[in-house]
Write an enzyme that holds these catalytic residues in place. Sequence first.
Site, mmCIF file in Angstrom:
data_model
loop_
_atom_site.group_PDB
_atom_site.id
_atom_site.type_symbol
_atom_site.label_atom_id
_atom_site.label_comp_id
_atom_site.label_asym_id
_atom_site.label_seq_id
_atom_site.Cartn_x
_atom_site.Cartn_y
_atom_site.Cartn_z
ATOM 1 N N TRP A 103 0.829 -1.211 0.000
ATOM 2 C CA TRP A 103 0.000 0.000 0.000
ATOM 3 C C TRP A 103 0.855 1.249 0.000
ATOM 4 C CZ3 TRP A 103 -4.407 -0.915 -1.914
ATOM 5 C CH2 TRP A 103 -5.105 -2.092 -1.607
ATOM 6 N N ASP A 173 -1.400 6.717 6.281
ATOM 7 C CA ASP A 173 -2.469 5.817 5.873
ATOM 8 C C ASP A 173 -2.687 4.856 7.041
ATOM 9 O OD1 ASP A 173 -4.085 3.845 4.834
ATOM 10 O OD2 ASP A 173 -2.802 3.389 3.108
ATOM 11 N N LYS A 197 -12.044 -1.611 6.946
ATOM 12 C CA LYS A 197 -11.245 -2.543 7.733
ATOM 13 C C LYS A 197 -11.557 -2.399 9.216
ATOM 14 C CE LYS A 197 -8.317 -3.070 3.955
ATOM 15 N NZ LYS A 197 -7.606 -2.255 2.974
#
Length: 362
Positions: A103, A173, A197
């Site tokens: 990511w 993030d 999530k």
Amino acid sequence: MAQRVFNFNAGPAILPLEVLEEVQGELLNYHETGMSILEMSHRSKAYEGINRQAEANLKELLGLGDNYRVLFLQGGASTQFAMIPMNFLPPGRTADYILTGSWSEKAYKEAKLFGNTHVAATTAEGNYKRTPNLDEIQLSDNPAYVHITSNNTIFGTQWKTLPSFGEVPLFADMSSDILYKPFDAEKFSLIYAGAQKNLGPSGVTVVIARKELLENNPKDIPTMLRYETHAKNDSLYNTPPAFSVYVLNLVLQWIKKQGGLVGMQKRNEEKAALIYHTIDNSNGFYIGHAQKDSRSLMNITFRLPSEELEKTFASEAEKAGLVGLKGHRSVGGLRASTYNAMTVEGCRGLQQFMLHFQQKNG
Ligand SMILES: *Cc1c(COP(=O)(O)O)cnc(C)c1O
């Protein structure tokens, strides 16, 4: 399926049962409005209340004051990868990225489209088994910002001590670990997270930022991609993902009822310990991917002696009601995602299954 399973999926992921029941209870008639939240105008009093409460609850849980705002956006965390450099990487400046997994690589790739970038540290060697030590990080001269990924969902690693770089704005993030334990949110200029999530359903992306970042954004980028647009309009510039924000707000209320972030930390440490303990006491039958000092409390990645056994493990686990354990293809093996909503009971179930599986196949 006669009953609910233990859901270890990486995302979209498990939600607290209490929240789902609350949603079910008021789905047809939200707070005496005579209509479902799914049918409601985002300009209604009822939705404005939800929108306001969700921002207030998130700021309360993070201990943030009036110098921060929370935005509810769309396009996932992946759109933030581009929005951040579009808004905050001016010509002639450099943005620093710390690469700790797939990511952060994606975030870095998007930034390169908009300006100068610098990799301040990477742990790619050895397939992202760890997060960097603070002394490995080499910033560029006067970076516009530093970007980190707090929890590496795919590799199962997590920063144990979040870094900070003095005056340099720190962006993170936190898609897969926001609100998993208390932390000093004021160290961050901007935090973003896809909700699916650890916060709620898919469809909404949370952005938490210092107010000064939400004004005077460049005028030459599309309206929808300027943070200022959304801040000025309290996340109601265009039609928001109303149902997702509503469920997110219920999850925030649920976290408060469980003792807030301190309660989450206790629960998450207990859960992860059950599984890591089983890995560590398996005489090498289960092999953790992450280096011990970088182990994630949210995504637990491990391998078995053969790919065939890994397949058998995932399919037999599913029959036993333990679902979503197949690992991501870039690591292989198994991954148990143990987000806030996963219960201790679920992790105990997985632990028992691991012990029996090893007895049978070890
Ligand atoms: C899942 C994930 C993303 C991507 O989120 P989308 O909302 O699907 O764009 C980004 N970063 C991290 C750390 C993730 O776990």
